[in-house]
Design a protein around this motif. Structure first.
Motif, PDB file in Angstrom:
ATOM      1  N   UNK A  22       7.889   7.341  11.279  1.00 58.92           N
ATOM      2  CA  UNK A  22       8.268   6.027  11.575  1.00 58.92           C
ATOM      3  C   UNK A  22       7.235   5.029  11.216  1.00 58.92           C
ATOM      4  N   UNK A  23       5.826   5.573  11.455  1.00 53.55           N
ATOM      5  CA  UNK A  23       4.853   4.447  10.840  1.00 53.55           C
ATOM      6  C   UNK A  23       4.985   4.116   9.412  1.00 53.55           C
ATOM      7  N   UNK A  24       5.384   5.297   8.724  1.00 54.01           N
ATOM      8  CA  UNK A  24       5.756   5.176   7.219  1.00 54.01           C
ATOM      9  C   UNK A  24       6.868   4.148   6.966  1.00 54.01           C
ATOM     10  N   UNK A  25       7.904   4.431   7.813  1.00 56.60           N
ATOM     11  CA  UNK A  25       9.131   3.610   7.770  1.00 56.60           C
ATOM     12  C   UNK A  25       8.711   1.805   8.005  1.00 56.60           C
ATOM     13  N   UNK A  45      -0.875   0.250   7.056  1.00 55.75           N
ATOM     14  CA  UNK A  45      -0.004  -0.135   6.005  1.00 55.75           C
ATOM     15  C   UNK A  45      -0.412   0.119   4.525  1.00 55.75           C
ATOM     16  N   UNK A  46      -1.856  -0.380   4.553  1.00 52.14           N
ATOM     17  CA  UNK A  46      -2.360  -0.001   3.137  1.00 52.14           C
ATOM     18  C   UNK A  46      -2.361   1.458   2.701  1.00 52.14           C
ATOM     19  N   UNK A  47      -3.058   2.014   3.736  1.00 50.07           N
ATOM     20  CA  UNK A  47      -3.108   3.653   3.332  1.00 50.07           C
ATOM     21  C   UNK A  47      -1.651   4.154   3.094  1.00 50.07           C
ATOM     22  N   UNK A  48      -0.596   3.923   3.655  1.00 51.80           N
ATOM     23  CA  UNK A  48       0.756   4.434   3.291  1.00 51.80           C
ATOM     24  C   UNK A  48       1.151   3.956   2.001  1.00 51.80           C
ATOM     25  N   UNK A  89       4.303  -2.928  13.729  1.00 50.42           N
ATOM     26  CA  UNK A  89       4.069  -1.699  14.346  1.00 50.42           C
ATOM     27  C   UNK A  89       3.152  -0.979  14.034  1.00 50.42           C
ATOM     28  N   UNK A  90       2.637  -1.215  12.940  1.00 50.04           N
ATOM     29  CA  UNK A  90       1.576  -0.423  12.476  1.00 50.04           C
ATOM     30  C   UNK A  90       0.364  -1.541  12.017  1.00 50.04           C
ATOM     31  N   UNK A  91      -1.051  -1.032  11.981  1.00 49.90           N
ATOM     32  CA  UNK A  91      -1.962  -1.684  11.731  1.00 49.90           C
ATOM     33  C   UNK A  91      -2.135  -2.114  10.346  1.00 49.90           C
TER      34      UNK A  91
END
Length: 343
Positions: free
Chosen positions: A22-25, A39-42, A33-35
């Protein structure tokens, strides 16, 4: 040479990134919903793996597919003869059709196959919501859905098994009380049960309830677990009738096993209900058409399907759904249960 995997999914990106799917999405779709660090790492991992957005999935994510997903992990032979699932699908389909929705049904041969279908539906948004059936104790599908809250899901199970997911529940413990007390009032003090697979959550709930009620009433209780098929029901009946003393009543966890059990009793010269009372957990036309007619725990499965569909549509619209109870069981007394024989 083994074929190489060509399609990189959000689940691959999640595994490599060490975060939930879900964080990836959220990260890949630019949603909150994500830091920013996550986000940058994904995004970096996605580039390294060669992930490419699925055009169809993106389009679907921005609009509704007007489809509800249902995965059937049933033995095809059982599905062909057991009325329960067809009744549930009838209710689902009727309610969805009224709202211009359709039901997408997939068959799975094992748990890995079902997990793959769920992962695909989450990754592609190929359905607007999902219905989970036949939950097992500690079912991994529960955690998968909790990690992907963007996919609305309704579980049909006891609320104790669903870890807070939206749930359509039936009061199986109360139904056990109805069944056992009916036989108790007829004088039965030795009752057996031919149950479904032991790993299923509803089998666990029923097992506990049967043990509690029979212990409270001082009734001797024995249980054999099977795979719900007529052949398994027949085999379990033969085994129970071979015990001395044999039970004076048998409760079957579905109608097809009860019908098979009644046939085995007749073949062995055991009269129903004079020598043996028989009861089915689920009611159906087979229980009515049998000779003698089979006493059964009745519930409106078609209505349950309609309720499930309406709850999933609420989830799609962003409404909160907690635990909703199905209509209660009603005991339909027919000719297959009678006074306990004097032994």
């Amino acid at each position: 040479m083994a074929a190489q995997k060509t399609k990189v999914t959000i689940f691959d990106v999640a595994k490599a990134s060490g975060v939930s799917s879900s964080a990836v999405s959220y990260a890949l779709n630019g949603k909150p919903g994500v830091s920013e660090a996550t986000r940058a790492k994904v995004l970096q991992v996605a580039r390294e793996l060669g992930w490419k957005p699925n055009g169809a999935a993106q389009s679907l994510a921005q609009s509704k597919t007007r489809r509800i997903g249902l995965i059937l992990g049933y033995d095809p032979q059982l599905l062909a003869v057991e009325p329960y699932m067809m009744s549930l699908i009838s209710g689902l389909g009727a309610e969805l059709e009224e709202k211009d929705y359709s039901l997408l049904v997939r068959m799975s041969m094992d748990s890995d196959d079902e997990d793959s279908i769920i992962e695909d539906w989450i990754a592609t948004s190929n359905v607007d919501a999902m219905l989970l059936l036949n939950l097992e104790i500690g079912d991994p599908r529960i955690e998968m859905m909790k990690e992907n809250p963007q996919m609305p899901v309704l579980a049909v199970a006891d609320a104790s098994l669903t870890a807070g997911l939206p749930t359509l529940a039936s009061d199986d413990a109360a139904a056990v009380g109805l069944a056992v007390r009916h036989l108790y009032d007829l004088g039965h003090r030795s009752i057996a049960r031919v149950a479904g697979p032991e790993e299923l959550g509803h089998s666990y709930i029923r097992d506990a309830a049967f043990s509690e009620v029979t212990a409270e009433l001082g009734v001797r209780y024995r249980c054999l677990h099977t795979d719900y098929t007529p052949a398994a029901g027949a085999d379990a009946t033969k085994r129970l009738l071979s015990v001395n003393p044999s039970p004076t009543a048998i409760i079957y966890d579905n109608d097809v096993m009860a019908l098979a059990g009644e046939g085995i009793a007749a073949m062995n010269g055991v009269r129903v209900p004079e020598d043996l009372s028989i009861m089915s957990w689920d009611d159906s036309f087979m229980c009515e058409a049998a000779h003698p007619g089979i006493t059964a725990l009745n519930r409106d499965i078609v209505e349950s399907g309609r309720i499930a569909a309406s709850l999933m549509l609420k989830l799609i619209d962003g409404e909160e759904v907690g635990v909703v109870e199905e209509p209660p069981y009603v005991l339909r007394v027919r000719e297959s249960t009678g006074p306990a024989p004097q032994r």
